[in-house]
Design an enzyme around this catalytic site. Structure first.
Site, mmCIF file in Angstrom:
data_model
loop_
_atom_site.group_PDB
_atom_site.id
_atom_site.type_symbol
_atom_site.label_atom_id
_atom_site.label_comp_id
_atom_site.label_asym_id
_atom_site.label_seq_id
_atom_site.Cartn_x
_atom_site.Cartn_y
_atom_site.Cartn_z
ATOM 1 N N THR A 165 0.911 -1.383 0.045
ATOM 2 C CA THR A 165 0.107 -0.066 0.020
ATOM 3 C C THR A 165 0.844 1.267 0.074
ATOM 4 O O THR A 165 0.638 2.228 -0.753
ATOM 5 C CB THR A 165 -0.949 -0.102 1.205
ATOM 6 O OG1 THR A 165 -1.561 -1.305 1.257
ATOM 7 C CG2 THR A 165 -1.878 1.251 1.190
ATOM 8 N N CYS A 174 -16.237 -5.854 4.389
ATOM 9 C CA CYS A 174 -17.502 -6.470 5.194
ATOM 10 C C CYS A 174 -17.390 -6.120 6.736
ATOM 11 O O CYS A 174 -16.716 -6.330 7.458
ATOM 12 C CB CYS A 174 -17.260 -8.094 5.257
ATOM 13 S SG CYS A 174 -18.947 -8.739 4.274
ATOM 14 N N HIS A 223 4.231 -10.398 2.747
ATOM 15 C CA HIS A 223 3.587 -11.413 3.776
ATOM 16 C C HIS A 223 2.635 -11.990 2.840
ATOM 17 O O HIS A 223 1.939 -12.831 3.269
ATOM 18 C CB HIS A 223 2.754 -10.417 4.815
ATOM 19 C CG HIS A 223 1.625 -9.495 4.204
ATOM 20 N ND1 HIS A 223 0.345 -9.898 4.271
ATOM 21 C CD2 HIS A 223 1.558 -8.319 3.656
ATOM 22 C CE1 HIS A 223 -0.480 -9.010 3.793
ATOM 23 N NE2 HIS A 223 0.152 -8.103 3.379
#
Ligand code: PLP
Length: 385
Positions: A77, A333, A210
């Site tokens: 990111t 979610c 990761h």
């Protein structure tokens, strides 16, 4: 309910992976023993700096690039945000008032939010290209969207929800004679695709450790030599003054080890997981309530993304979790307001259908037995709910 206190079955490898034993072992001395600050001039510092230099060289060798083209960051990111910031600042310095950016409607939120940020704060105009119903981007649509002010084209190599792999060689080919910077988010692709074959045609490439059995909190930004660059994070002179802040030495060592290990077993794991994937897809599709999302052929070998008629993922996920199965919705979610997946919407699903998606992602530890358990539990769920 979960049986016999067994370990839950993890099938969410696209979210993150466990750190490999070899990677953890390689990192450990840099946490406890060789803990110097790489900027320090004494022997502790030199030891740490040497570890970074070696790791960078190893990664450059694997990626077929120059070691000075690699910038370590904290996450994919951050790498993405950094390159977007750099490209937009460069455009502004060249006097382009409304920098034009091309991306797709199915990018990870790291790219989509970086785009929105440039729209809101840098007067950028972003063109979002839709995929076909199989989740594949047509290179011609990218070429058609180019303008004289296009400064950046950012296309995800492989999709994080449905696992579709984009035709990167064809995409870079249509951009060949345009001065726009080309970036690809290779975070999901790095573990399975041969991203090296396209690196010469790219200005920037991003991923993190990761997802490939390395530690969390370490990312990589490849920036081709000669590409104008403006750092997002300023301060010390680390990373050739491209990203300030004391380096995460142990994580950098772990990143290099994880990438090397991934490369070593890439072909065999690709084949093994492809076989497991095909077995699961074939089994699940016998159930008339289940459909596969995204191309079956142009797809990462670890991704099985399905929709189940009538069953929303905010019901399916807890059902499966209760039975010791950890999978994902593939979209953000919250407990009582499931967001329809922007990727499924882009494939043409209705808002309601876009809430029925389940992402199963397998990995190095997934076995044939796990595939049987996944299939059986999902079939049962479609009968029980
Ligand atoms: N891009 C893609 C395609 C991803 O799958 C992810 C993580 O899920 C990211 C970017 C963000 O990676 P990180 O967690 O390293 O910031």
């Amino acid at each position: 309910m979960q049986q016999n206190n067994k370990e839950p079955l993890y099938a969410d490898y696209a979210a993150t992976t466990p750190v490999s034993e070899h990677v953890a072992a390689a990192m450990r001395p840099y946490l406890t023993e060789h803990y110097g600050n790489p900027s320090s001039l004494h022997s502790y510092g030199r030891k740490a700096q040497h570890a970074i230099d070696e790791s960078r060289a190893q990664i450059a060798d694997i990626l077929h690039c120059d070691h000075r083209e690699i910038i370590f960051t904290a996450t994919a990111t951050e790498s993405i945000n950094t390159f977007f910031y750099s490209a937009v600042l460069e455009a502004q310095q060249r006097g382009i008032q409304n920098p034009h950016i091309i991306t797709t409607t199915i990018e990870h939120s790291a790219v989509l939010e970086a785009c929105r940020h440039t729209e809101q704060h840098h007067s950028a105009i972003v063109h979002y290209i839709s995929p076909n119903s199989e989740g594949i981007i047509d290179p011609q649509h990218i070429q058609d969207a180019l303008t004289a002010d296009t400064i950046l084209v950012s296309i995800g190599y492989a999709n994080n929800e449905i696992g579709t792999v984009q035709p990167m060689s064809r995409i870079t080919r249509v951009l060949k004679n345009h001065p726009a910077f080309i970036h690809t988010d290779a975070t999901q692709a790095i573990g399975y695709c041969n991203v090296q074959e396209n690196i010469v045609s790219l200005h920037a490439l991003t991923f993190s450790a990761h997802k490939i059995y390395g530690p969390k909190g370490i990312g990589l930004l490849y920036v081709k030599n000669g590409t104008p660059f403006h750092p997002l994070i300023v301060g010390g002179k680390q990373e050739y003054s491209h990203r300030a802040g004391t380096e995460n030495v142990a994580a950098i060592v772990g990143f290099a080890k994880a990438l090397a290990e991934t490369e070593n077993i890439k072909q065999q794991e690709y084949k093994r997981q492809k076989h497991l994937q095909e077995t699961l897809i074939t089994d699940l599709l016998k159930n008339p309530a289940i459909t596969l999302n995204g191309s079956r052929t142009h797809r990462l070998p670890n991704n099985i993304h399905i929709s189940i008629d009538r069953i929303k993922n905010d019901v399916a996920l807890p059902y499966l979790d209760d039975r010791g199965i950890c999978v994902a919705a593939g979209s953000a979610c919250t407990s009582n307001t499931p967001e329809p997946s922007h990727v499924l919407l882009a494939l043409g699903h209705t808002k309601q259908q876009a809430q029925n998606g389940i992402r199963i992602t397998i990995g190095r530890n997934t076995t044939q037995k796990d595939i049987q358990t996944l299939a059986q539990t999902i079939h049962e769920m479609t009968h029980n709910l």
